[in-house]
Design a protein around this motif. Sequence first.
Motif, short mmCIF file in Angstrom:
data_model
loop_
_atom_site.label_atom_id
_atom_site.label_comp_id
_atom_site.label_asym_id
_atom_site.label_seq_id
_atom_site.Cartn_x
_atom_site.Cartn_y
_atom_site.Cartn_z
N SER A 82 0.83 -1.20 0.00
CA SER A 82 0.00 0.00 0.00
C SER A 82 0.87 1.26 0.00
O SER A 82 0.63 2.20 -0.76
N LEU A 83 1.90 1.27 0.84
CA LEU A 83 2.80 2.42 0.91
C LEU A 83 3.59 2.60 -0.38
O LEU A 83 3.98 3.72 -0.73
N PHE A 84 3.86 1.51 -1.09
CA PHE A 84 4.62 1.58 -2.35
C PHE A 84 3.99 2.58 -3.31
O PHE A 84 4.68 3.31 -4.00
N GLU A 85 2.68 2.62 -3.35
CA GLU A 85 1.96 3.52 -4.26
C GLU A 85 1.67 4.89 -3.66
O GLU A 85 1.43 5.83 -4.40
N THR A 86 1.66 5.01 -2.32
CA THR A 86 1.17 6.24 -1.71
C THR A 86 2.22 7.06 -0.97
O THR A 86 2.00 8.24 -0.74
N LEU A 87 3.32 6.46 -0.57
CA LEU A 87 4.32 7.18 0.22
C LEU A 87 5.03 8.22 -0.65
O LEU A 87 5.42 7.94 -1.78
#
Length: 73
Positions: A39-44
Amino acid sequence: MMFVIEFFRVRGTDEAHATLDRVEHDAADLEDAKVRAQSLFETLDMPQKPDALRILDHSGDEVFFWSPQYGGS
């Protein structure tokens, strides 16, 4: 369990890794950490778009690798 999620770029010529960010994540288990990491891969917000991520356990051992290009382990 405490995990460290590392996001990095991979240099094509020699597969060297350049770490873009490291995030500590307290998760119930590795599966929960995997969901959070992807999830963080796309949003961080990072200085560059990462090529891959890996998850390290409390000992610093790699327990998971994932890349949209290469898949996971």
